[in-house]
Design a protein around this motif. Structure first.
Motif, PDB file in Angstrom:
ATOM      1  N   GLU A 249      -5.840   3.592   1.664  1.00 44.41           N
ATOM      2  CA  GLU A 249      -6.900   3.146   0.758  1.00 44.41           C
ATOM      3  C   GLU A 249      -6.466   3.268  -0.701  1.00 44.41           C
ATOM      4  O   GLU A 249      -6.777   2.408  -1.529  1.00 44.41           O
ATOM      5  CB  GLU A 249      -8.172   3.956   1.006  1.00 44.41           C
ATOM      6  N   ARG A 250      -5.733   4.344  -1.020  1.00 49.89           N
ATOM      7  CA  ARG A 250      -5.257   4.518  -2.394  1.00 49.89           C
ATOM      8  C   ARG A 250      -4.289   3.405  -2.774  1.00 49.89           C
ATOM      9  O   ARG A 250      -4.386   2.812  -3.856  1.00 49.89           O
ATOM     10  CB  ARG A 250      -4.576   5.885  -2.545  1.00 49.89           C
ATOM     11  N   ARG A 251      -3.345   3.110  -1.866  1.00 49.09           N
ATOM     12  CA  ARG A 251      -2.377   2.040  -2.142  1.00 49.09           C
ATOM     13  C   ARG A 251      -3.068   0.693  -2.248  1.00 49.09           C
ATOM     14  O   ARG A 251      -2.700  -0.152  -3.070  1.00 49.09           O
ATOM     15  CB  ARG A 251      -1.296   1.994  -1.050  1.00 49.09           C
ATOM     16  N   TYR A 252      -4.084   0.500  -1.404  1.00 51.96           N
ATOM     17  CA  TYR A 252      -4.825  -0.764  -1.463  1.00 51.96           C
ATOM     18  C   TYR A 252      -5.486  -0.959  -2.820  1.00 51.96           C
ATOM     19  O   TYR A 252      -5.401  -2.040  -3.419  1.00 51.96           O
ATOM     20  CB  TYR A 252      -5.882  -0.801  -0.352  1.00 51.96           C
ATOM     21  N   LEU A 253      -6.133   0.083  -3.321  1.00 51.37           N
ATOM     22  CA  LEU A 253      -6.798  -0.018  -4.619  1.00 51.37           C
ATOM     23  C   LEU A 253      -5.783  -0.268  -5.734  1.00 51.37           C
ATOM     24  O   LEU A 253      -6.043  -1.051  -6.659  1.00 51.37           O
ATOM     25  CB  LEU A 253      -7.597   1.256  -4.893  1.00 51.37           C
ATOM     26  N   GLU A 254      -4.626   0.400  -5.647  1.00 56.30           N
ATOM     27  CA  GLU A 254      -3.593   0.188  -6.660  1.00 56.30           C
ATOM     28  C   GLU A 254      -3.053  -1.238  -6.592  1.00 56.30           C
ATOM     29  O   GLU A 254      -2.898  -1.907  -7.624  1.00 56.30           O
ATOM     30  CB  GLU A 254      -2.455   1.194  -6.470  1.00 56.30           C
ATOM     31  N   ASP A 255      -2.763  -1.712  -5.365  1.00 58.42           N
ATOM     32  CA  ASP A 255      -2.247  -3.075  -5.203  1.00 58.42           C
ATOM     33  C   ASP A 255      -3.290  -4.098  -5.632  1.00 58.42           C
ATOM     34  O   ASP A 255      -2.957  -5.123  -6.252  1.00 58.42           O
ATOM     35  CB  ASP A 255      -1.842  -3.328  -3.751  1.00 58.42           C
ATOM     36  N   LYS A 256      -4.551  -3.840  -5.306  1.00 59.64           N
ATOM     37  CA  LYS A 256      -5.623  -4.772  -5.672  1.00 59.64           C
ATOM     38  C   LYS A 256      -5.736  -4.880  -7.192  1.00 59.64           C
ATOM     39  O   LYS A 256      -5.840  -5.984  -7.742  1.00 59.64           O
ATOM     40  CB  LYS A 256      -6.947  -4.314  -5.080  1.00 59.64           C
ATOM     41  N   ALA A 257      -5.690  -3.744  -7.885  1.00 65.03           N
ATOM     42  CA  ALA A 257      -5.770  -3.754  -9.346  1.00 65.03           C
ATOM     43  C   ALA A 257      -4.569  -4.472  -9.949  1.00 65.03           C
ATOM     44  O   ALA A 257      -4.705  -5.254 -10.905  1.00 65.03           O
ATOM     45  CB  ALA A 257      -5.867  -2.325  -9.872  1.00 65.03           C
TER      46      ALA A 257
END
Length: 239
Positions: free
Chosen positions: A106-114
């Motif tokens: 989830e952390r990587r997803y939020l970083e990639d999404k941003a």
């Protein structure tokens, strides 16, 4: 917001008792109006959640069990021994590993999404002037957009209006792999007129006088026709 008891007079002398309790917005729209609220009566015995009509109840229940209760009322899940709440100190190693991996995902997803949102915004800022110029532009705005596209395709582009003087020749000179092309760029609010072709022909005939040492091998007429209409509403053929 807090609702307090009152005793206004009704239309026929009756007494109306307003509910006493607290109404707390949970989700508000862009105008600041409450969409989802929590109502707690004055006795505090119950909590009511008010949501918009037509909402999928399965999604609401899933959100309450998976997110709301663990975060706001974890004791309720412990009392009923719900599998949706386990004290991290009581987890098995496999549970801890899986939960940690999920949190990392989830952390990587939020970083990639941003990051991707930033890249998309930057790409749009770069593309929008060209897109707007090609689809809706006229005059120098359209000419600049065409020049950008030609350069991106590998052409060496010269602005002839700037180099030789306005209207002295065609708008652009594009050179690629030994080919030299005169490019006339025009816009038409309605259907393109035949005179646009004659203007390009006139520039071709005059070119040897302007640049006798640089013969042209081709010519192109680029027309942004019906540019006041949505692109999907324009005919595919200029003529």
């Amino acid at each position: 917001m807090t609702v307090r008891a009152g005793a206004p007079e009704g239309a026929r002398g009756t007494t109306v008792h307003e509910p006493e309790g607290e109404l707390v917005p949970i989700l508000v729209d862009s105008l600041g109006e409450a969409v989802v609220v929590r109502w707690t009566p004055g006795d505090g015995q119950q909590i009511w959640y008010v949501i918009p009509d037509g909402v999928d109840w399965n999604q609401v229940v899933h959100w309450l069990v998976q997110r709301a209760l663990p975060e706001h009322v974890p004791a309720a899940l412990r009392r009923v021994r719900s599998r949706h709440h386990v004290d991290p100190d009581l987890e098995a190693p496999a549970e801890t590993q899986a939960r940690s991996s999920l949190e990392e995902l989830e952390r990587r997803y939020l970083e990639d999404k941003a990051r991707l949102e930033d890249e998309l915004e930057q790409a749009r800022q770069e593309a929008e002037p060209v897109r707007a110029g090609l689809l809706y532009g006229s005059g120098s705005e359209l000419e600049d957009a065409v020049a950008v596209v030609l350069r991106a395709a590998g052409f060496t582009v010269t602005d002839l209006d700037e180099e030789l003087g306005d209207t002295l020749s065609a708008d652009l000179l594009a050179v690629l792999n030994g080919s030299t092309c005169l490019v006339e760029v025009k816009a038409a609010a309605g259907a393109a007129g035949e005179k646009l072709i004659s203007q390009l022909q006139r520039h071709l005939e005059k070119w040897p006088q302007l640049r006798p040492g640089q013969p042209v091998t081709c010519a192109a007429l680029i027309v942004n026709h019906q540019h006041r209409l949505d692109p999907a509403q324009r005919p595919a053929e200029v003529y």
